[in-house]
Scaffold this active site. Structure first.
Site, PDB file in Angstrom:
ATOM      1  CB  SER A 165      41.236  33.672  31.822  1.00 40.61           C
ATOM      2  OG  SER A 165      41.155  32.506  32.011  1.00 40.61           O
TER       3      SER A 165
ATOM      4  CG  ASP B   3      35.387  28.888  36.598  1.00 38.48           C
ATOM      5  OD1 ASP B   3      36.285  28.103  36.165  1.00 38.48           O
ATOM      6  OD2 ASP B   3      35.748  30.232  36.268  1.00 38.48           O
TER       7      ASP B   3
ATOM      8  CG  HIS C 192      39.161  30.994  35.680  1.00 37.23           C
ATOM      9  ND1 HIS C 192      37.942  30.530  34.961  1.00 37.23           N
ATOM     10  CD2 HIS C 192      39.550  31.778  34.868  1.00 37.23           C
ATOM     11  CE1 HIS C 192      38.425  31.262  33.413  1.00 37.23           C
ATOM     12  NE2 HIS C 192      39.425  31.210  33.831  1.00 37.23           N
TER      13      HIS C 192
END
Ligand SMILES: *[C@@H]1O[C@H](CO)[C@@H](O)[C@H](O)[C@H]1NC(C)=O
Ligand SMILES: *[C@@H]1O[C@H](CO)[C@@H](O)[C@H](O)[C@H]1NC(C)=O
Ligand SMILES: *[C@@H]1O[C@H](CO)[C@@H](O)[C@H](O)[C@H]1NC(C)=O
Length: 366
Positions: free
Chosen positions: A117, A341, A344
């Protein structure tokens, strides 16, 4: 040892093609149109973040379908200063991203990101950058099981994300799902691309229910588990062998996107109390990250140095340190899932700089 020395050492030893070393900016036809990057000996990856009112490089509200993980403004991030930083190498300036120029240089070509990702983060940034820098361009999207492709029809350029968490295979066998450290079957699809940007790291320490395999196959033996860093190293070696035997360097230019850092341990950035990135609104000052480079980045450099054949140059997009300085660049809780998160990156944001660097590398090498 400084990062810059390290990069140069790595690439000098894997390649006699000094002129296209990422760490040495030499006068090429391409660079003549960008006089500011002509200086010799400029390491693009050594520098600092500076505030720049003209940033970000695109407007996320106008880029369709940014993944829910990355669209921080949409999910309410209140501080906007993180959008306003430009990467400033010590010895030269990066050219501003020019989407039209980028597309003309890769006219008719296929660009493919292969990885997890974080690769998707990188890919979406490039798609947004190109879409907004080339107004009126005709864009189509195609999605299949493992790939998402955006085609810039006026230029015949496709930009594909190929999802592969480990680069090596996972196969369903009688014992269960087996992570095969010696096998790459997806390579047939990758070989068709003209520019390949690989990455894998995020999934190597997954365990429990989030681990998508039950056994590891290594050197023909099936084991329940093994040292994960060794497994990562082994898989990268398999990938390097794939590059050596399958990539045609006169067709395909290969990049490896360096390890993208997470920020869950404030000790690394001199805030011992911090357990995540939730209160970070500015980058670290200066050029060095107190926590140093992650071991995985060393492993990547070692494989590029020792396992890639000199006739198959692989260029490291050495984004680790510059991204480590961006403890403010992650979504934190501002995503569709409201989970924390710090892995990312918000878009617009740090991956736009990775693409600026990719753009410069393409300017150098083609
Ligand atoms: C965009 O693509 C469509 C379908 O291929 C075509 O009909 C149209 O003329 C194109 N527009 C431009 C501006 O190129
Ligand atoms: C997509 O995945 C399904 C199930 O795994 C498979 O049957 C199908 O052939 C795949 N399609 C493509 C285009 O790869
Ligand atoms: C945080 O980083 C420091 C310094 O790198 C290290 O000593 C410590 O073990 C880390 N803590 C955790 C919880 O990983």
């Amino acid at each position: 040892m400084s990062t810059s020395n390290h990069v140069c050492l790595v690439l000098v030893s894997v390649s006699s093609m000094l002129l296209i070393l990422p760490c040495l900016i030499s006068a090429s036809i391409a660079a003549q149109t960008h006089p500011r990057i002509k200086q010799k000996g400029c390491n693009l990856y050594q520098g600092k973040w500076v505030y720049d009112e003209s940033y970000p490089l695109f407007d996320s509200s106008k880029c369709p379908s940014i993944r829910k993980e990355f669209d921080c403004l949409k999910y309410g991030r209140p501080d906007h200063q993180y959008l306003k930083y430009r990467w400033q190498p010590d010895g030269c300036d990066l050219p501003r991203f020019d989407g039209g120029d980028f597309l003309r240089r890769v006219k008719g070509k296929k660009i493919m990101f292969v990885g997890d990702s974080v690769s998707s983060n990188h890919w979406q940034s490039l798609v947004c950058l190109l879409s907004q820098h080339v107004p009126g361009s005709n864009i189509s999207r195609v999605t299949s099981n493992t790939t998402s492709t955006v085609v810039f029809q006026n230029y015949g350029v496709s930009v594909t994300m190929f999802l592969s968490h480990y680069l090596v295979d996972i196969e369903q066998e009688q014992v269960g799902r087996v992570l095969k450290l010696d096998s790459i079957k997806d390579g047939e699809a990758w070989k068709q691309a003209d520019v390949l940007i690989f990455n894998t790291w995020l999934w190597w320490y997954r365990s429990g229910p989030k681990q998508p395999w039950d056994y590891i196959e290594n050197d023909g033996k099936i084991v329940k588990d093994m040292d994960r860093m060794d497994a990562f190293h082994k898989a990268l070696t398999t990938w390097a062998n794939w590059v050596n035997s399958e990539v045609n360097p006169s067709k395909t230019k290969v990049f490896f996107q360096g390890i993208s850092p997470s920020h869950y341990n404030g000790t690394e950035w001199n805030e011992p109390g911090a357990k995540d990135c939730s209160r970070e609104t500015a980058p670290l000052d200066g050029s060095t990250y107190p926590g140093g480079e992650p071991l995985a980045a060393e492993v990547v450099k070692q494989v590029l140095r020792s396992n890639i054949s000199p006739s198959k140059p692989v260029h490291l997009l050495d984004i680790t340190t510059l991204s480590q300085l961006r403890k403010d660049g992650h979504p934190s809780k501002y995503n569709a899932f409201a989970g924390m998160d710090c892995t990312h990156w918000c878009l617009a944001g740090v991956p736009d700089t990775w693409n600026q660097l990719l753009y410069v590398e393409l300017l150098q090498g083609r």
